[in-house]
Motif scaffolding. Structure first.
Motif, PDB file in Angstrom:
ATOM      1  N   LEU A 177       0.818  -1.217   0.000  1.00 35.82           N
ATOM      2  CA  LEU A 177       0.000   0.000   0.000  1.00 35.82           C
ATOM      3  C   LEU A 177       0.851   1.266   0.000  1.00 35.82           C
ATOM      4  O   LEU A 177       0.420   2.318  -0.484  1.00 35.82           O
ATOM      5  N   MET A 178       2.066   1.176   0.560  1.00 31.92           N
ATOM      6  CA  MET A 178       2.929   2.345   0.669  1.00 31.92           C
ATOM      7  C   MET A 178       3.654   2.684  -0.637  1.00 31.92           C
ATOM      8  O   MET A 178       4.212   3.770  -0.771  1.00 31.92           O
ATOM      9  N   ASP A 179       3.647   1.765  -1.609  1.00 31.85           N
ATOM     10  CA  ASP A 179       4.412   1.959  -2.849  1.00 31.85           C
ATOM     11  C   ASP A 179       4.154   3.307  -3.511  1.00 31.85           C
ATOM     12  O   ASP A 179       5.074   3.964  -3.997  1.00 31.85           O
ATOM     13  N   ASP A 180       2.906   3.738  -3.523  1.00 30.08           N
ATOM     14  CA  ASP A 180       2.551   4.975  -4.213  1.00 30.08           C
ATOM     15  C   ASP A 180       2.433   6.179  -3.280  1.00 30.08           C
ATOM     16  O   ASP A 180       2.016   7.259  -3.708  1.00 30.08           O
ATOM     17  N   LEU A 181       2.777   5.960  -2.004  1.00 30.14           N
ATOM     18  CA  LEU A 181       2.585   7.038  -1.031  1.00 30.14           C
ATOM     19  C   LEU A 181       3.892   7.638  -0.529  1.00 30.14           C
ATOM     20  O   LEU A 181       4.104   8.849  -0.597  1.00 30.14           O
ATOM     21  N   VAL A 182       4.765   6.799   0.029  1.00 31.22           N
ATOM     22  CA  VAL A 182       5.991   7.275   0.662  1.00 31.22           C
ATOM     23  C   VAL A 182       7.128   6.309   0.362  1.00 31.22           C
ATOM     24  O   VAL A 182       6.912   5.194  -0.112  1.00 31.22           O
ATOM     25  N   GLN A 183       8.348   6.729   0.674  1.00 28.83           N
ATOM     26  CA  GLN A 183       9.533   5.921   0.395  1.00 28.83           C
ATOM     27  C   GLN A 183       9.877   5.040   1.589  1.00 28.83           C
ATOM     28  O   GLN A 183       9.993   5.511   2.721  1.00 28.83           O
ATOM     29  N   TYR A 184      10.055   3.750   1.331  1.00 28.29           N
ATOM     30  CA  TYR A 184      10.493   2.801   2.352  1.00 28.29           C
ATOM     31  C   TYR A 184      11.980   3.000   2.619  1.00 28.29           C
ATOM     32  O   TYR A 184      12.785   3.115   1.690  1.00 28.29           O
ATOM     33  N   VAL A 185      12.362   3.050   3.921  1.00 21.85           N
ATOM     34  CA  VAL A 185      13.761   3.344   4.256  1.00 21.85           C
ATOM     35  C   VAL A 185      14.386   2.267   5.150  1.00 21.85           C
ATOM     36  O   VAL A 185      15.401   2.506   5.792  1.00 21.85           O
ATOM     37  N   GLY A 186      13.777   1.082   5.202  1.00 17.91           N
ATOM     38  CA  GLY A 186      14.352   0.015   6.011  1.00 17.91           C
ATOM     39  C   GLY A 186      13.552  -0.241   7.269  1.00 17.91           C
ATOM     40  O   GLY A 186      12.397   0.172   7.393  1.00 17.91           O
ATOM     41  N   THR A 187      14.167  -0.927   8.225  1.00 23.19           N
ATOM     42  CA  THR A 187      13.454  -1.312   9.439  1.00 23.19           C
ATOM     43  C   THR A 187      14.136  -0.754  10.686  1.00 23.19           C
ATOM     44  O   THR A 187      15.333  -0.464  10.687  1.00 23.19           O
ATOM     45  N   LEU A 188      13.344  -0.634  11.738  1.00 19.44           N
ATOM     46  CA  LEU A 188      13.839  -0.258  13.059  1.00 19.44           C
ATOM     47  C   LEU A 188      13.248  -1.265  14.040  1.00 19.44           C
ATOM     48  O   LEU A 188      12.036  -1.311  14.236  1.00 19.44           O
ATOM     49  N   SER A 189      14.098  -2.118  14.608  1.00 21.08           N
ATOM     50  CA  SER A 189      13.636  -3.187  15.501  1.00 21.08           C
ATOM     51  C   SER A 189      12.544  -4.016  14.833  1.00 21.08           C
ATOM     52  O   SER A 189      11.511  -4.316  15.448  1.00 21.08           O
ATOM     53  N   SER A 190      12.746  -4.346  13.577  1.00 22.57           N
ATOM     54  CA  SER A 190      11.861  -5.169  12.728  1.00 22.57           C
ATOM     55  C   SER A 190      10.675  -4.405  12.157  1.00 22.57           C
ATOM     56  O   SER A 190       9.986  -4.920  11.265  1.00 22.57           O
ATOM     57  N   CYS A 191      10.406  -3.183  12.637  1.00 23.07           N
ATOM     58  CA  CYS A 191       9.266  -2.404  12.142  1.00 23.07           C
ATOM     59  C   CYS A 191       9.649  -1.704  10.834  1.00 23.07           C
ATOM     60  O   CYS A 191      10.649  -0.975  10.808  1.00 23.07           O
ATOM     61  N   PRO A 192       8.882  -1.871   9.742  1.00 22.42           N
ATOM     62  CA  PRO A 192       9.180  -1.143   8.514  1.00 22.42           C
ATOM     63  C   PRO A 192       8.994   0.366   8.701  1.00 22.42           C
ATOM     64  O   PRO A 192       8.043   0.807   9.351  1.00 22.42           O
ATOM     65  N   CYS A 193       9.927   1.150   8.146  1.00 24.08           N
ATOM     66  CA  CYS A 193       9.921   2.607   8.335  1.00 24.08           C
ATOM     67  C   CYS A 193       9.903   3.315   6.983  1.00 24.08           C
ATOM     68  O   CYS A 193      10.318   2.764   5.959  1.00 24.08           O
ATOM     69  N   PHE A 194       9.462   4.584   7.003  1.00 23.05           N
ATOM     70  CA  PHE A 194       9.236   5.339   5.770  1.00 23.05           C
ATOM     71  C   PHE A 194       9.593   6.805   5.988  1.00 23.05           C
ATOM     72  O   PHE A 194       9.476   7.335   7.091  1.00 23.05           O
ATOM     73  N   TRP A 195      10.030   7.469   4.886  1.00 22.24           N
ATOM     74  CA  TRP A 195      10.188   8.915   4.928  1.00 22.24           C
ATOM     75  C   TRP A 195       8.796   9.534   4.796  1.00 22.24           C
ATOM     76  O   TRP A 195       7.996   9.124   3.966  1.00 22.24           O
ATOM     77  N   GLY A 196       8.533  10.533   5.615  1.00 25.09           N
ATOM     78  CA  GLY A 196       7.254  11.220   5.505  1.00 25.09           C
ATOM     79  C   GLY A 196       6.730  11.662   6.850  1.00 25.09           C
ATOM     80  O   GLY A 196       7.374  11.497   7.895  1.00 25.09           O
ATOM     81  N   VAL A 197       5.533  12.232   6.807  1.00 24.29           N
ATOM     82  CA  VAL A 197       4.843  12.713   8.008  1.00 24.29           C
ATOM     83  C   VAL A 197       3.474  12.043   8.037  1.00 24.29           C
ATOM     84  O   VAL A 197       2.735  12.068   7.043  1.00 24.29           O
TER      85      VAL A 197
END
Length: 267
Positions: A177-197
């Protein structure tokens, strides 16, 4: 208060890895009442913490024990209680409340609860993202015959954590779902993280719903399902469980719900 000559040390480890240690003490504690008065409880047992660590985040002043064991705050007062809070990151929010005693009542939908040790177990049937039910076997959420696994409502865990068989389908759906919304930047303690607000970039993101026995739904909007990780970065507030097959429903997922852990869990 217990004097230095009779120090009784304690050490606790919580389901999400948070640890606290120090000395047991007693003190007269004063609470506000629902009619804006005050009431005092003499000789209340509490832990004088000298070391708190783990996954608490934010500004930490200690751990408030709401478990079912004898020394928890609520069990010392009769065990009937409810709590409700808004944004856990807003230190100015004035409507958070913990009710202990007869004022703790179930007024909405409820799901059966089982108390094992100090934990409150519930039955999770499914997880949906919007209208899509994720392909997760209900067996993933069951307590095994060895006594591991199950679903715990945990007021001491910030994040929700899921076993791999449930975490992976949820993570994959979110990444899609995030593909068209924000940039994926990896994980933090297994949680997927993204650039954005969160408020700006996730308008229209589907609600994630945990459905419990009796059809009771815990609906997570973006502020309950994601958490800020910097000025322009956020992460999914669901992590991979570090305890075999155990699911913890953390406080971010409980925001804006009245939680009443009795023989039925009111949500």
């Amino acid at each position: 208060m217990i004097g230095p000559a009779s120090r009784c040390e304690f050490e606790l480890r919580y389901g999400d890895g948070t640890t606290v240690s120090g000395y047991l003490s007693t003190e007269k504690i004063t609470f506000e009442t629902s009619d804006e008065g005050i009431t005092s409880v003499p000789n209340l047992v509490f832990g004088y913490a000298t070391n708190v660590g783990g996954n608490l985040g934010g500004q930490t002043s200690g751990v408030l024990g709401l478990g079912a064991k004898m020394t928890s705050l609520v069990n010392q007062q009769g065990s009937k209680f409810s709590y409700c809070f808004g944004s856990i990151w807003d230190l100015q929010y004035s409507h958070n409340q913990l009710i202990i005693g007869d004022g703790a009542v179930i007024e909405g939908p409820s799901t059966p609860i089982t108390i094992v040790g100090s934990y409150y177990y519930v039955t999770l049937d499914s997880i949906r993202v919007g209208e899509k039910k994720l392909d997760i076997s209900p067996q993933v959420f069951k307590v095994t015959k060895e006594g591991t696994g199950g679903i715990v409502i945990d007021s001491g865990a910030t994040l929700t954590s899921l076993p791999k068989a449930a975490f992976d389908p949820l993570k994959d759906e979110v990444l899609s779902l995030m593909d068209d919304l924000v940039q994926y930047v990896g994980t933090l303690s297994s949680c997927p993280c993204f650039w954005g607000v969160i408020d700006r970039d996730l308008v229209g993101f589907p609600v994630v719903t945990f459905t419990f026995a009796n059809g009771v739904g815990l609906a997570l909007d973006v502020k309950s399902f994601f958490t800020p990780a910097g000025p322009h970065k956020f992460c999914m507030a669901v992590a991979l469980s570090t305890v075999a097959n155990l699911t913890l429903i953390g406080v971010l997922a409980q925001q804006s719900y009245n939680i009443v852990p009795m023989t039925l869990l009111g949500i």
